[in-house]
Write a protein that holds these residues in place. Structure first.
Motif, PDB file in Angstrom:
ATOM      1  N   THR A 269       0.834  -1.208   0.000  1.00 33.42           N
ATOM      2  CA  THR A 269       0.000   0.000   0.000  1.00 33.42           C
ATOM      3  C   THR A 269       0.862   1.250   0.000  1.00 33.42           C
ATOM      4  O   THR A 269       0.674   2.153  -0.817  1.00 33.42           O
ATOM      5  N   VAL A 270       1.803   1.303   0.909  1.00 32.40           N
ATOM      6  CA  VAL A 270       2.686   2.462   0.994  1.00 32.40           C
ATOM      7  C   VAL A 270       3.488   2.617  -0.295  1.00 32.40           C
ATOM      8  O   VAL A 270       3.641   3.730  -0.814  1.00 32.40           O
ATOM      9  N   GLY A 271       3.980   1.536  -0.836  1.00 36.00           N
ATOM     10  CA  GLY A 271       4.759   1.593  -2.067  1.00 36.00           C
ATOM     11  C   GLY A 271       3.964   2.108  -3.247  1.00 36.00           C
ATOM     12  O   GLY A 271       4.439   2.967  -3.999  1.00 36.00           O
ATOM     13  N   VAL A 272       2.758   1.600  -3.412  1.00 34.98           N
ATOM     14  CA  VAL A 272       1.924   2.038  -4.543  1.00 34.98           C
ATOM     15  C   VAL A 272       1.551   3.509  -4.396  1.00 34.98           C
ATOM     16  O   VAL A 272       1.622   4.279  -5.365  1.00 34.98           O
ATOM     17  N   ILE A 273       1.176   3.914  -3.203  1.00 39.24           N
ATOM     18  CA  ILE A 273       0.833   5.318  -2.979  1.00 39.24           C
ATOM     19  C   ILE A 273       2.050   6.208  -3.237  1.00 39.24           C
ATOM     20  O   ILE A 273       1.945   7.267  -3.853  1.00 39.24           O
ATOM     21  N   PHE A 274       3.216   5.778  -2.798  1.00 38.51           N
ATOM     22  CA  PHE A 274       4.431   6.552  -3.009  1.00 38.51           C
ATOM     23  C   PHE A 274       4.750   6.678  -4.496  1.00 38.51           C
ATOM     24  O   PHE A 274       5.108   7.757  -4.984  1.00 38.51           O
ATOM     25  N   ILE A 275       4.595   5.603  -5.251  1.00 33.48           N
ATOM     26  CA  ILE A 275       4.855   5.640  -6.692  1.00 33.48           C
ATOM     27  C   ILE A 275       3.873   6.578  -7.394  1.00 33.48           C
ATOM     28  O   ILE A 275       4.273   7.396  -8.235  1.00 33.48           O
ATOM     29  N   LEU A 276       2.597   6.495  -7.042  1.00 28.86           N
ATOM     30  CA  LEU A 276       1.610   7.401  -7.635  1.00 28.86           C
ATOM     31  C   LEU A 276       1.912   8.855  -7.289  1.00 28.86           C
ATOM     32  O   LEU A 276       1.780   9.758  -8.115  1.00 28.86           O
ATOM     33  N   PHE A 277       2.343   9.072  -6.048  1.00 25.70           N
ATOM     34  CA  PHE A 277       2.717  10.416  -5.616  1.00 25.70           C
ATOM     35  C   PHE A 277       3.891  10.938  -6.451  1.00 25.70           C
ATOM     36  O   PHE A 277       3.878  12.080  -6.918  1.00 25.70           O
ATOM     37  N   LEU A 278       4.904  10.110  -6.661  1.00 24.53           N
ATOM     38  CA  LEU A 278       6.057  10.522  -7.460  1.00 24.53           C
ATOM     39  C   LEU A 278       5.665  10.833  -8.902  1.00 24.53           C
ATOM     40  O   LEU A 278       6.177  11.791  -9.506  1.00 24.53           O
ATOM     41  N   ILE A 279       4.768  10.053  -9.461  1.00 21.23           N
ATOM     42  CA  ILE A 279       4.301  10.297 -10.825  1.00 21.23           C
ATOM     43  C   ILE A 279       3.591  11.646 -10.908  1.00 21.23           C
ATOM     44  O   ILE A 279       3.838  12.442 -11.820  1.00 21.23           O
ATOM     45  N   ASP A 280       2.707  11.913  -9.931  1.00 17.52           N
ATOM     46  CA  ASP A 280       1.986  13.188  -9.919  1.00 17.52           C
ATOM     47  C   ASP A 280       2.931  14.368  -9.726  1.00 17.52           C
ATOM     48  O   ASP A 280       2.795  15.399 -10.377  1.00 17.52           O
ATOM     49  N   ILE A 281       3.903  14.223  -8.862  1.00 19.41           N
ATOM     50  CA  ILE A 281       4.877  15.296  -8.632  1.00 19.41           C
ATOM     51  C   ILE A 281       5.712  15.542  -9.896  1.00 19.41           C
ATOM     52  O   ILE A 281       5.973  16.689 -10.261  1.00 19.41           O
ATOM     53  N   SER A 282       6.098  14.475 -10.581  1.00 16.53           N
ATOM     54  CA  SER A 282       6.898  14.648 -11.797  1.00 16.53           C
ATOM     55  C   SER A 282       6.093  15.367 -12.879  1.00 16.53           C
ATOM     56  O   SER A 282       6.631  16.203 -13.605  1.00 16.53           O
ATOM     57  N   LYS A 283       4.793  15.067 -12.995  1.00 18.51           N
ATOM     58  CA  LYS A 283       3.941  15.777 -13.959  1.00 18.51           C
ATOM     59  C   LYS A 283       3.871  17.259 -13.606  1.00 18.51           C
ATOM     60  O   LYS A 283       3.965  18.124 -14.477  1.00 18.51           O
ATOM     61  N   PHE A 284       3.700  17.558 -12.328  1.00 19.07           N
ATOM     62  CA  PHE A 284       3.624  18.940 -11.870  1.00 19.07           C
ATOM     63  C   PHE A 284       4.918  19.683 -12.194  1.00 19.07           C
ATOM     64  O   PHE A 284       4.899  20.799 -12.720  1.00 19.07           O
ATOM     65  N   ILE A 285       6.052  19.061 -11.919  1.00 20.60           N
ATOM     66  CA  ILE A 285       7.353  19.702 -12.169  1.00 20.60           C
ATOM     67  C   ILE A 285       7.557  19.929 -13.662  1.00 20.60           C
ATOM     68  O   ILE A 285       8.025  20.991 -14.072  1.00 20.60           O
ATOM     69  N   ARG A 286       7.188  18.944 -14.490  1.00 20.26           N
ATOM     70  CA  ARG A 286       7.329  19.114 -15.937  1.00 20.26           C
ATOM     71  C   ARG A 286       6.495  20.292 -16.437  1.00 20.26           C
ATOM     72  O   ARG A 286       6.934  21.070 -17.286  1.00 20.26           O
ATOM     73  N   LYS A 287       5.270  20.452 -15.913  1.00 13.74           N
ATOM     74  CA  LYS A 287       4.419  21.570 -16.323  1.00 13.74           C
ATOM     75  C   LYS A 287       5.044  22.897 -15.914  1.00 13.74           C
ATOM     76  O   LYS A 287       5.053  23.851 -16.689  1.00 13.74           O
ATOM     77  N   LYS A 288       5.560  22.967 -14.705  1.00 17.25           N
ATOM     78  CA  LYS A 288       6.162  24.215 -14.225  1.00 17.25           C
ATOM     79  C   LYS A 288       7.426  24.553 -15.015  1.00 17.25           C
ATOM     80  O   LYS A 288       7.668  25.707 -15.337  1.00 17.25           O
ATOM     81  N   VAL A 289       8.236  23.551 -15.345  1.00 19.53           N
ATOM     82  CA  VAL A 289       9.445  23.790 -16.134  1.00 19.53           C
ATOM     83  C   VAL A 289       9.065  24.267 -17.533  1.00 19.53           C
ATOM     84  O   VAL A 289       9.667  25.200 -18.069  1.00 19.53           O
ATOM     85  N   ALA A 290       8.056  23.652 -18.132  1.00 18.21           N
ATOM     86  CA  ALA A 290       7.609  24.077 -19.463  1.00 18.21           C
ATOM     87  C   ALA A 290       7.093  25.508 -19.420  1.00 18.21           C
ATOM     88  O   ALA A 290       7.382  26.308 -20.322  1.00 18.21           O
TER      89      ALA A 290
END
Length: 133
Positions: free
Chosen positions: A103-124
Motif C-alpha cells: 500500500t505504501v509503495g503504490v501510494i508513493f509511486i503514484l505520488f512521485l508520478i503526480d509530482i513529476s507531472k507537476f514539475i514538468r508543467k512548471k518547467v515548461a
C-alpha cells in the motif's frame, strides 16, 4: 490550454460575439481578437473581469491553481486505491505486513508520478516565459 483559448471557449459557450465582449470590457473588437489569437495577452484587470464574467478561475488561467477536475481525479484515484488495498489487508492476516508495504509503495509511486507531472508543467511554463524575454 492557453489564455486565448480560455477566453474564446468561454465567450463562445456564452454565445457572445467578439463585439459584445469588447463593448462589455471597453476595448476594441481587434483587442479581443488579438487576445484569442495569442498575439497579445490581456492585462490582469481584464483577466479579472473575464473570470468574473465567465466564471473561470483567474488563478487557473495564469497557472497558479490546478483546475478542480484534476483535484477531484486525484482524490478519487487515491481514495479508490486506499479502499482496494484496505480490502486486501482485511482478507489475510498472515500477509498484513506485506500488504502494508505494498500500500505504501503504490501510494508513493503514484505520488512521485503526480509530482513529476507537476514539475514538468512548471518547467515548461518557465521555459516558455524565458523565451518571451
Amino acid at each position: 490550454m492557453t489564455i486565448g483559448q480560455v477566453i474564446k471557449d468561454n465567450r463562445l459557450k456564452a454565445g457572445h460575439s467578439q463585439e459584445y465582449l469588447a463593448t462589455k470590457l471597453g476595448v476594441s473588437r481587434q483587442t479581443i481578437s488579438n487576445w484569442e489569437n495569442e498575439r497579445t495577452i490581456p492585462a490582469a484587470d481584464y483577466l479579472k473581469e473575464l473570470s468574473q464574467l465567465y466564471g473561470f478561475s483567474f488563478d487557473a488561467v495564469i497557472g497558479l491553481e490546478t483546475p478542480s477536475y484534476n483535484k477531484k481525479k486525484l482524490v478519487l484515484k487515491y481514495g479508490l486505491l486506499i479502499l482496494i488495498l484496505t480490502l486486501l489487508l482485511l482478507t489475510s492476516e498472515k500477509s498484513l505486513v506485506f500488504y502494508a508495504y505494498l500500500t505504501v509503495g503504490v501510494i508513493f509511486i503514484l505520488f512521485l508520478i503526480d509530482i513529476s507531472k507537476f514539475i514538468r508543467k512548471k518547467v515548461a511554463l518557465w521555459k516558455g516565459k524565458e523565451n518571451q524575454l
